[in-house]
Design an enzyme around this catalytic site. Sequence first.
Site, PDB file in Angstrom:
ATOM      1  N   GLU A 161       6.363  46.503  13.397  1.00 36.13           N
ATOM      2  CA  GLU A 161       6.424  47.904  13.016  1.00 36.13           C
ATOM      3  C   GLU A 161       6.033  48.796  14.181  1.00 36.13           C
ATOM      4  OE1 GLU A 161       4.132  48.682   9.495  1.00 36.13           O
ATOM      5  OE2 GLU A 161       5.198  47.203   8.282  1.00 36.13           O
ATOM      6  N   HIS A 166       6.749  51.666   5.520  1.00 32.94           N
ATOM      7  CA  HIS A 166       5.337  51.425   5.212  1.00 32.94           C
ATOM      8  C   HIS A 166       4.726  52.650   4.525  1.00 32.94           C
ATOM      9  CE1 HIS A 166       1.870  48.658   6.614  1.00 32.94           C
ATOM     10  NE2 HIS A 166       1.502  49.310   5.520  1.00 32.94           N
TER      11      HIS A 166
END
Length: 307
Positions: free
Chosen positions: A260, A281
């Site tokens: 990420e 997220h």
Amino acid sequence: MKKIVICEFMDQAAVDGLKRDFIVVYDPALVDQPDLLSAELETAQAIIVRNRTQVRGDLLTCAKRLKAVGRLGVGLDNIDMAACRSRQIEVFPAHGANDAAVAEYVISSIFILFRRAFQSGPEMAAGQWPRTALMGNEIAGKVLGVIGYGAIGRKVCKMARAMGMKVAAYHPRWPGNDLGQEIEAMGFNELLATADVISLHVPLTKHTRHLMDTKAIAGMKKGAFLINTARGGVVDEKALVKALESGQLGGAAMDVFEDEPLTAARGQQFKTLSNLILTPHIAGVTMESNIRVSAVTAENIRRALAG
């Protein structure tokens, strides 16, 4: 005055509250400027982070005066806990502050995956009428399998039961005999084979990395759904893509990823999958939960630095 560095986004009211009693360096862009972040940490007693800042290695070495780490969330895989313990640095996750947000995301994903009708705007606007193709399923009577029966898993189960779903759960270490009469405890493989939708709620550890790999996904009911709001590494992304392409999985919702932020290069593997929901997220982040998480974290750091 003691100094706090906040390098990811936080509710402004909580930041302003800390500024009344501490020197506060607040810049959400610091997470992407490691040299500047390290320089600020040289004189800081506390740092407040979300999930992207890696509190380990060189960053910890630079933070010679660090006494406390505030985590705007609950996952701790981005923090070197052993190194913090060895230096007597306290780490404060915001337990409970975003449970409701994550649980609502899971329930929303269940609706979207089962009904299949909420992403048809472009087709409708183009004059199509895909009524038969968008005939989905009701969730009442379907089986939700929860892997990880902590606070968030419990809240998901409660919400799902309220909507008429049957609920089963697996947890590596059962938290006593408090499942309740409405939740069935199952072994891992039994749960995979039984559930119409699996929702993951485990931390990322050496034991849970790629917990959902090719073998585990093959053990799921054909056409079932998978929802991951835990950590990206819990799911083998290559195995996920193959299962979605083959029809072994009917669909999936992924809020977390092995790397990420998700880059364009990594995102290419998901590009052609119409039965996949991708979000950045965000499951635990709502306007309300951000206020709660920020307030809890600010108070934790305030107490840690009060001595």
